[in-house]
Design a protein around this motif. Sequence first.
Motif, PDB file in Angstrom:
ATOM      1  N   THR A   1       0.847  -1.178   0.000  1.00  0.00           N
ATOM      2  CA  THR A   1       0.000   0.000   0.000  1.00  0.00           C
ATOM      3  C   THR A   1       0.891   1.240   0.000  1.00  0.00           C
ATOM      4  OG1 THR A   1      -0.057   0.188   2.413  1.00  0.00           O
ATOM      5  CG2 THR A   1      -1.718  -1.245   1.379  1.00  0.00           C
ATOM      6  N   GLU A   2       0.308   2.379  -0.241  1.00  0.00           N
ATOM      7  CA  GLU A   2       1.083   3.622  -0.234  1.00  0.00           C
ATOM      8  C   GLU A   2       1.718   3.850   1.133  1.00  0.00           C
ATOM      9  OE1 GLU A   2       0.335   8.415  -0.966  1.00  0.00           O
ATOM     10  OE2 GLU A   2      -1.031   6.940  -1.850  1.00  0.00           O
TER      11      GLU A   2
ATOM     12  N   GLN B   1       2.493   1.541   3.398  1.00  0.00           N
ATOM     13  CA  GLN B   1       3.548   0.551   3.610  1.00  0.00           C
ATOM     14  C   GLN B   1       4.822   0.942   2.850  1.00  0.00           C
ATOM     15  OE1 GLN B   1       1.323  -2.872   2.265  1.00  0.00           O
ATOM     16  NE2 GLN B   1       1.068  -3.648   4.368  1.00  0.00           N
TER      17      GLN B   1
END
Length: 206
Positions: free
Chosen positions: A187-188, A190
């Motif tokens: 994800t962004e 992460q």
Amino acid sequence: MAGNRDTKPRGRSNGSGGSDSAFSFGGGSAGVLAGAALAGAAIGIAANVGRKLFVQFSTGATGDWCDALKAEHQLTRTIFDKIEATDDSQGIMRGHLLMKLKYALTKHANEEENVIYPALREANMAHDADALNGEHGYVKTYLYELETIANASPEWLARVRDFRTMIEEHMRMEEEEVFPAFQKALTEAQNARLTSMMNKEGFKMA
């Protein structure tokens, strides 16, 4: 104003009739020296932090962790280019460039081994992480050999070329296969966290 200043002596006299203060000399210079020492230490710490930041980001790592590692790969290729441009009479230059190569690869390996590869394992990519981590062992072996072989011999440069072939395949696997597949699963948030963690790791060695 001066007329309102408390004129009572504070502590030990400075020998000229005046009182000790942070701005007096002679007997009262301890405060000045202590302040200067603290200021000097602060400047030194700030300069060191600035140097570390410069080293960490001087590879052009203005993007995320993947961009940063690619930039470090390119730096490695550039050092190899410089080494291969030397001849057997340039032992001092070869020694200097080998030190640069070792530093760059050690810093890079720490970032990957302490941040990226553990994250790969968490993402069910343990096989790739273990394979890449194992190849870092060969990197250390090559560096050891290059430090023990006389660098003014053709054998040394031949070993450099073998090393480059091995490490370029390692970098290709990371850049074209493992890292893109891994990044797609992030994800962004992460991705940003991984970038921050890797930069902190690199900062330790900068």
